[in-house]
Enzyme design. Structure first.
Site, PDB file in Angstrom:
ATOM      1  N   SER A  38      40.347 -45.611 -20.729  1.00 59.93           N
ATOM      2  CA  SER A  38      39.306 -45.188 -21.304  1.00 59.93           C
ATOM      3  C   SER A  38      39.450 -44.755 -22.952  1.00 59.93           C
ATOM      4  O   SER A  38      40.636 -43.993 -23.156  1.00 59.93           O
ATOM      5  CB  SER A  38      38.603 -44.388 -20.432  1.00 59.93           C
ATOM      6  OG  SER A  38      38.144 -44.652 -19.332  1.00 59.93           O
TER       7      SER A  38
HETATM    8  N1  SAH Z   1      40.958 -43.250 -15.770  1.00 57.78           N
HETATM    9  C1  SAH Z   1      41.579 -44.254 -16.304  1.00 57.78           C
HETATM   10  C2  SAH Z   1      40.728 -45.632 -16.574  1.00 57.78           C
HETATM   11  C3  SAH Z   1      40.945 -46.503 -15.537  1.00 57.78           C
HETATM   12  S1  SAH Z   1      39.976 -47.952 -15.532  1.00 57.78           S
HETATM   13  C4  SAH Z   1      42.542 -44.128 -17.172  1.00 57.78           C
HETATM   14  O1  SAH Z   1      42.381 -43.101 -17.994  1.00 57.78           O
HETATM   15  O2  SAH Z   1      43.580 -44.968 -17.512  1.00 57.78           O
HETATM   16  C5  SAH Z   1      39.264 -48.085 -13.724  1.00 57.78           C
HETATM   17  C6  SAH Z   1      40.386 -47.920 -12.809  1.00 57.78           C
HETATM   18  O3  SAH Z   1      39.607 -48.095 -11.590  1.00 57.78           O
HETATM   19  C7  SAH Z   1      40.998 -49.229 -12.790  1.00 57.78           C
HETATM   20  O4  SAH Z   1      42.595 -48.953 -12.728  1.00 57.78           O
HETATM   21  C8  SAH Z   1      40.769 -50.050 -11.329  1.00 57.78           C
HETATM   22  O5  SAH Z   1      41.928 -50.686 -10.765  1.00 57.78           O
HETATM   23  C9  SAH Z   1      40.183 -48.569 -10.594  1.00 57.78           C
HETATM   24  N2  SAH Z   1      39.356 -48.968  -9.494  1.00 57.78           N
HETATM   25  C10 SAH Z   1      38.486 -49.946  -9.209  1.00 57.78           C
HETATM   26  N3  SAH Z   1      37.686 -49.874  -8.340  1.00 57.78           N
HETATM   27  C11 SAH Z   1      38.501 -49.097  -7.408  1.00 57.78           C
HETATM   28  C12 SAH Z   1      38.482 -48.592  -6.139  1.00 57.78           C
HETATM   29  N4  SAH Z   1      37.547 -49.168  -5.210  1.00 57.78           N
HETATM   30  N5  SAH Z   1      39.571 -47.685  -5.583  1.00 57.78           N
HETATM   31  C13 SAH Z   1      40.133 -47.117  -6.298  1.00 57.78           C
HETATM   32  N6  SAH Z   1      40.175 -47.692  -7.732  1.00 57.78           N
HETATM   33  C14 SAH Z   1      39.457 -48.548  -8.397  1.00 57.78           C
END
Ligand code: SAH
Length: 211
Positions: A50
């Site tokens: 993000s």
């Molecule tokens: N907070 C992160 C941004 C993550 S993007 C950062 O600072 O880098 C969103 C993330 O959520 C992705 O890595 C994706 O794989 C994960 N995600 C999506 N659905 C999910 C689920 N059901 N359980 C766990 N992770 C999930």
């Protein structure tokens, strides 16, 4: 940090922690010099880290203190996790892509973040054992507020999550529980990758990260 301050981030603890947490180690080496640009950058598996403003705004919205136990859904690069870890007692974080999680865990070790517990799994199902959580943050967008997660929230807890479909505008929602009631607020529009239930069938290891 002046840019974040100008954009309305006023929590000095959030600003200070973001200032002293390196961001370049969370992005692929090719994007290193752009790591502070206010855009979401790719981290592999079609996922993104993000942008700094969104991380700051979500962290600020959680009103964290050093006694809080926090659940994060969507570890991704681990950047948001690292910011949380420096502002609360303990973070439990779940990621559904094993190789993203493994890279994030290396960064937690490198930064000596001893208060992060991470797990590979489907975050939509929550993580019941350590519940209740004082704070819950979801960093991927669901079509509606994830009810299973709300049930893990402490009586005076706060949950922050983007809500909305993949193409429509998503809204950042804050749910605040107090005195047995919960109040919902809209904090602004955001753009997140979708919260995907279940685990991926193919989970190739990608190796293009600096750590
Ligand atoms: N907070 C992160 C941004 C993550 S993007 C950062 O600072 O880098 C969103 C993330 O959520 C992705 O890595 C994706 O794989 C994960 N995600 C999506 N659905 C999910 C689920 N059901 N359980 C766990 N992770 C999930």
């Amino acid at each position: 940090m002046a840019a974040l301050r100008d954009a309305g981030i006023h929590d000095e603890r959030v600003l200070a922690v973001m200032e002293r947490t390196p961001r370049d180690i969370f992005v692929p080496a090719t994007f290193g010099e752009h790591c502070w640009d206010n855009v979401a950058l790719p981290i592999g598996h079609a996922q993104t880290i993000s942008q700094p403003f969104v991380v700051a705004a979500m962290t600020q919205a959680l009103e964290l203190n050093e006694r809080h136990k926090v659940l994060e859904i969507g570890t991704g690069s681990g950047y948001q996790t690292a910011i949380l870890a420096r502002l609360c007692r303990r973070v439990f974080t779940i990621e559904r892509h094993q190789s993203l999680l493994r890279d994030a865990e290396k960064r937690f070790a490198y930064l000596r973040l001893g208060n992060v517990t991470s797990r590979y799994g489907d975050g939509t199902r929550g993580w019941a054992e350590p519940a209740p959580y004082d704070r819950i943050i979801v960093t991927a967008a669901a079509a509606s507020l994830p009810q299973a997660l709300l049930q893990l929230l402490a009586p005076d807890g706060i949950l922050v999550a983007p809500v909305g479909g993949e193409r429509r505008d998503q809204v950042l929602m804050r749910v605040r529980q107090s005195g047995g009631r919960s109040a919902c607020e809209e904090l602004g529009t955001v753009r997140f990758v979708p919260l995907v239930p279940g685990l991926p069938r193919h989970n190739p290891i990608q190796r293009d990260l600096p750590l």
